[in-house]
Design an enzyme around this catalytic site. Structure first.
Site, mmCIF file in Angstrom:
data_model
loop_
_atom_site.group_PDB
_atom_site.id
_atom_site.type_symbol
_atom_site.label_atom_id
_atom_site.label_comp_id
_atom_site.label_asym_id
_atom_site.label_seq_id
_atom_site.Cartn_x
_atom_site.Cartn_y
_atom_site.Cartn_z
ATOM 1 N N ASP A 11 0.867 -1.172 0.000
ATOM 2 C CA ASP A 11 0.000 0.000 0.000
ATOM 3 C C ASP A 11 0.912 1.233 0.000
ATOM 4 O O ASP A 11 2.126 1.113 0.212
ATOM 5 C CB ASP A 11 -0.892 -0.042 1.240
ATOM 6 C CG ASP A 11 -1.756 1.179 1.397
ATOM 7 O OD1 ASP A 11 -2.402 1.579 0.409
ATOM 8 O OD2 ASP A 11 -1.770 1.754 2.503
ATOM 9 N N ASP A 13 -0.126 5.223 1.039
ATOM 10 C CA ASP A 13 -0.365 6.127 2.169
ATOM 11 C C ASP A 13 -0.455 5.330 3.467
ATOM 12 O O ASP A 13 -1.223 4.378 3.571
ATOM 13 C CB ASP A 13 -1.664 6.907 1.969
ATOM 14 C CG ASP A 13 -1.616 7.817 0.758
ATOM 15 O OD1 ASP A 13 -1.031 8.896 0.866
ATOM 16 O OD2 ASP A 13 -2.147 7.429 -0.301
ATOM 17 N N ASP A 170 -1.567 -0.804 6.017
ATOM 18 C CA ASP A 170 -1.793 -0.210 7.335
ATOM 19 C C ASP A 170 -3.246 -0.228 7.763
ATOM 20 O O ASP A 170 -3.582 0.370 8.785
ATOM 21 C CB ASP A 170 -1.282 1.238 7.348
ATOM 22 C CG ASP A 170 -2.182 2.181 6.559
ATOM 23 O OD1 ASP A 170 -2.477 1.869 5.385
ATOM 24 O OD2 ASP A 170 -2.569 3.221 7.105
#
Length: 225
Positions: A11, A13, A170
């Protein structure tokens, strides 16, 4: 001994880059353009992960009309493009970890719900344009994460099966993407939405990207889905 994972899909961000301040400032500029008060960074961070449209829809609130959402989205995209590298930086340890995997010949890719062009420009601006192939964003396919289409496409393109692929993210969006594609998932605790892991726990978590390498051989093999 080489890890069984030949492909690591990240991922963006909250995983590779800390973009929270630039995103918050861009969201609040969008709200200010419509006469709305600014939102705290923690609130904006909780809205990130499902693409720009959903970020603006949540940020403008349930009373915003469809016209207001689309006008706000266009304002946000223009503002963010001009300001997305003002404060954004790699998380500590990310470059060192990526350099280590690149030296070993590990295949690396990015799958994010951020628009693809923005993602490529951010990676280039941070000196990472040569690390990942491919880079796919939220507008690269008809559906976004947690739909597994993008992750499966990356595996096909790079020639790795689910058992040799690791997703790193995240939030629960990344965990569910991995589950839907039948691959293992590592979560990072320093990102934007680690509280999501309480609902959808990854196979393991790390506090620093440099801690990921020692955990790879012990990662469980998920059942095919």
């Amino acid at each position: 001994m080489d890890s069984r994972f030949g492909l690591i899909v990240f991922d963006l961000d909250g995983t590779l880059i800390d973009s929270s301040l630039d995103l918050t400032l861009s969201v609040n500029a969008t709200r200010a353009s419509r006469g709305l008060a600014p939102l705290p960074m923690d609130t904006v961070a909780s809205y990130i992960g499902n693409g720009a449209e959903m970020l603006i829809r949540r940020s403008l609130g349930p009373d915003a009309s469809e016209d207001a959402v689309w006008d706000g989205l266009h304002f946000f995209l223009r503002y963010y493009r001009e300001n997305m590298l003002v404060h954004t930086a790699l998380y500590p340890g990310v470059r060192e970890a990526l350099d280590g995997w690149r030296a070993k010949g590990t295949a690396m890719a990015v799958l994010t719900n951020k628009p693809e062009r923005f993602s490529r420009d951010l990676l280039a601006g941070l000196g990472l344009q040569g690390y990942f192939r491919p880079v796919y964003g939220g507008n690269s396919f008809e559906t976004k994460k947690p739909d597994p289409r993008g992750l499966r496409r990356i595996m096909r393109e790079r020639g790795f099966p689910p058992g040799r692929t690791l997703m790193v993210g995240d939030s629960s969006v990344d965990v569910l993407t991995a589950r839907n594609a039948g691959v293992a998932c590592a979560g990072v605790t320093f990102g934007l939405r680690p509280e999501d892991f309480e609902r959808h726990p990854p196979d393991f978590v790390v506090d620093d990207m440099r801690d990921l390498e020692p955990r790879l051989d012990a990662a469980p093999t998920p059942s095919a889905r």
